[in-house]
Design an enzyme around this catalytic site. Structure first.
Site, short mmCIF file in Angstrom:
data_model
loop_
_atom_site.label_atom_id
_atom_site.label_comp_id
_atom_site.label_asym_id
_atom_site.label_seq_id
_atom_site.Cartn_x
_atom_site.Cartn_y
_atom_site.Cartn_z
N CYS B 128 0.81 -1.22 0.00
CA CYS B 128 0.00 0.00 0.00
C CYS B 128 0.84 1.27 0.00
CB CYS B 128 -0.95 -0.02 1.19
SG CYS B 128 -0.16 -0.36 2.76
N HIS B 241 -2.90 6.45 4.51
CA HIS B 241 -1.50 6.63 4.88
C HIS B 241 -1.00 7.97 4.33
CE1 HIS B 241 -1.62 2.61 6.17
NE2 HIS B 241 -0.92 2.00 5.24
#
Lengths: 335, 335
Positions: B128, B241
């Protein structure tokens, strides 16, 4: 050699810590005076020395002291600090950014550049992010000479004062209950969020907080040759700032050499044992005098002349109150 | 050209998002099958397509599909993905790290290296953190050629799956009430803390999560010449994130040029207006397909051949489910 010490702004987050540190370090006090503006004067507050009454600030009251620790706004300090030291004897240690960039005013981390404050009455305390980084970077600079410093920060809510901490806690409660989160201290709601914006934006796209790290590191280390860049980010922690730092050095450097140097550095605790899940964290660095340094490893980008490391320090202590009291202690020793 | 699609691991955080993305993007489905191991088989779950029953995974059941989206452990995928594609027709898109570093298996971000998957049946979905960074870095690499990438991450609890998010929320409630916080998913309590430790430590002092960014960026960009270093840090956010990135480029680069390039880049939303307090944040990037890029400014360390930027992306979408579905869409177009 006991001294009269005043803390100005004793009801704020930093002022409160200053009183605590004076107590904990057994600073030789003949008298402690808490001073504040009209808004707080007359208040009785609980301190490590028992209940104390906050007195109204005046230049005369401050001049009656040997040391004045200023935990107030830059504007307040700008106006009054020069007036206080005009008596030629009172030492003012200012935690604001008002004088940090004046060439004549020393900006001091006592473990780094104590000589800068010799004979000076007005001394500036550095920005918290800078002071924490300096503890790890100075010993490395002395041995390996820093060429580049690239830093990303993880800064706690209390960096914005007690109000910041309260806003985070209250907002987190609301956030957990899916109620709207109000923000007044921070530019956006901080609970479960990340805000890459601390202090005002400058014309070069960096925030003032980011540029403080650049300017102050160069001034404290006495070297304009250290290229420095920083991204300052507020995150939802209560206390202690973390910093991911990449350095390029002039000399070759290994993780083992760096660790050896840092283990012998004052004000540093090497916390670096991945197998035991030991590395710097706010949870462990909070209320600790020493700055935690860990995750020490060769930089994949600069090796063999570079290192990555992770630093965590209590910004109210090393980044403010402790540093100020250590400056006072050094001035005492100088006298 | 409607297809039969299976999501394996549909009850996990990523699997759930895969089903949602298939729905939201109107992926041409003739049939959707939810597969899982014995533990989850038989469960009825609410999806965007209504209530669906999870069926027991078998190679045969998977081989009856045109696309199999794997949101399972690396071990599971390692065992079964090769068996599934042995039929010579089913396309397996694997979200685990099991095959990412195999030379013969393409590792794909569709906006970056779609050609790599041509004619391949097993395709790996990147980590990710890598996928989010790639969205901003690839357009810059094409125009200015990356030489160095230095990254510090601010990774959300849900990066560790639904259990991570639950542990953060439950722990935060306890933390606010000054009760002890239990940690099972994370190495330490995450609420109001920062943990510079994601995935296992490697012998070079970096974590596997950090090395994934290095390995995968080089593989996806098809260049071993990009020196890359990373510090991966878990912080108490729920989703999305953030990444503070410093780059050095071969060509001169200005913030304006970079912004122009990024404004025209697919999958990127430039969020960069400091005067209006606009910059990437988890609060705004959560549940968004595009990766937010902002705080674009010349690197004080590398300029005129460098940039600092801040990136925020939904790791369950761009970093997993969306990327996987985009790969499937690209394979459909290829057919």
């Amino acid at each position: 050699m006991a001294s009269i010490v005043a803390v100005v702004g004793a009801t704020g987050a930093v002022g409160e810590e200053m009183v605590q540190v004076l107590h904990d370090r057994k600073f030789p006090l003949s008298k402690l005076v808490l001073l504040a503006s009209e808004r707080s004067a007359g208040k009785k507050i609980q301190t490590a020395f028992g209940e104390m009454e906050v007195e109204l600030f005046s230049v005369e009251a401050a001049q009656a002291c040997d040391f004045v620790l200023m935990a107030v706004s830059g504007d307040f300090s700008k106006e009054f600090s020069p007036q206080i030291i005009a008596n030629g004897k009172t030492v003012v240690i200012d935690n604001s950014s008002a004088f940090r960039y004046d060439e004549d005013i020393p900006l001091v981390v006592p473990e780094v550049n104590p000589a800068a404050m010799r004979g000076k009455l007005l001394i500036a305390n550095p920005n918290c992010t800078t002071a924490i980084a300096a503890m790890a970077l100075w010993p490395l600079h002395q041995k390996f000479t820093l060429r580049k410093v690239i830093m990303s920060t993880y800064q706690a809510a209390s960096g914005a004062g007690a109000a910041g901490m309260i806003e985070l806690e209250a907002g987190t409660r609301k956030g957990l209950n899916n109620e709207p989160v109000v923000n007044e201290v921070f530019a956006h709601p901080l609970p479960f969020n990340v805000i890459p914006h601390i202090d005002a934006f400058q014309s070069n796209g960096y925030t003032k907080e980011e540029m403080k790290v650049v300017w102050e590191t160069q001034k404290i280390f006495g070297s304009k040759d250290i290229a420095c860049s920083c991204t300052c980010v507020r995150i939802p922690t209560k206390r202690a700032h973390s910093e991911a730092i990449t350095i390029e050095t002039v000399e070759d450097i290994t993780a083992e050499q760096a660790m050896e140097v840092l283990r012998n550095a004052p004000g540093v605790e090497v916390v670096d044992n991945p197998a035991e899940k030991l590395y710097p964290m706010p949870m462990t660095a909070t209320r600790k005098y020493d700055v935690e340094v860990g995750r020490i490893r060769p930089s994949l980008v600069f090796q063999p002349k570079g290192l990555d490391l992770f630093v965590c320090g209590d910004q109210l202590l090393r980044g403010a109150a402790l540093n100020a009291v250590l400056i006072a202690e050094a001035k005492l020793a100088e006298a």
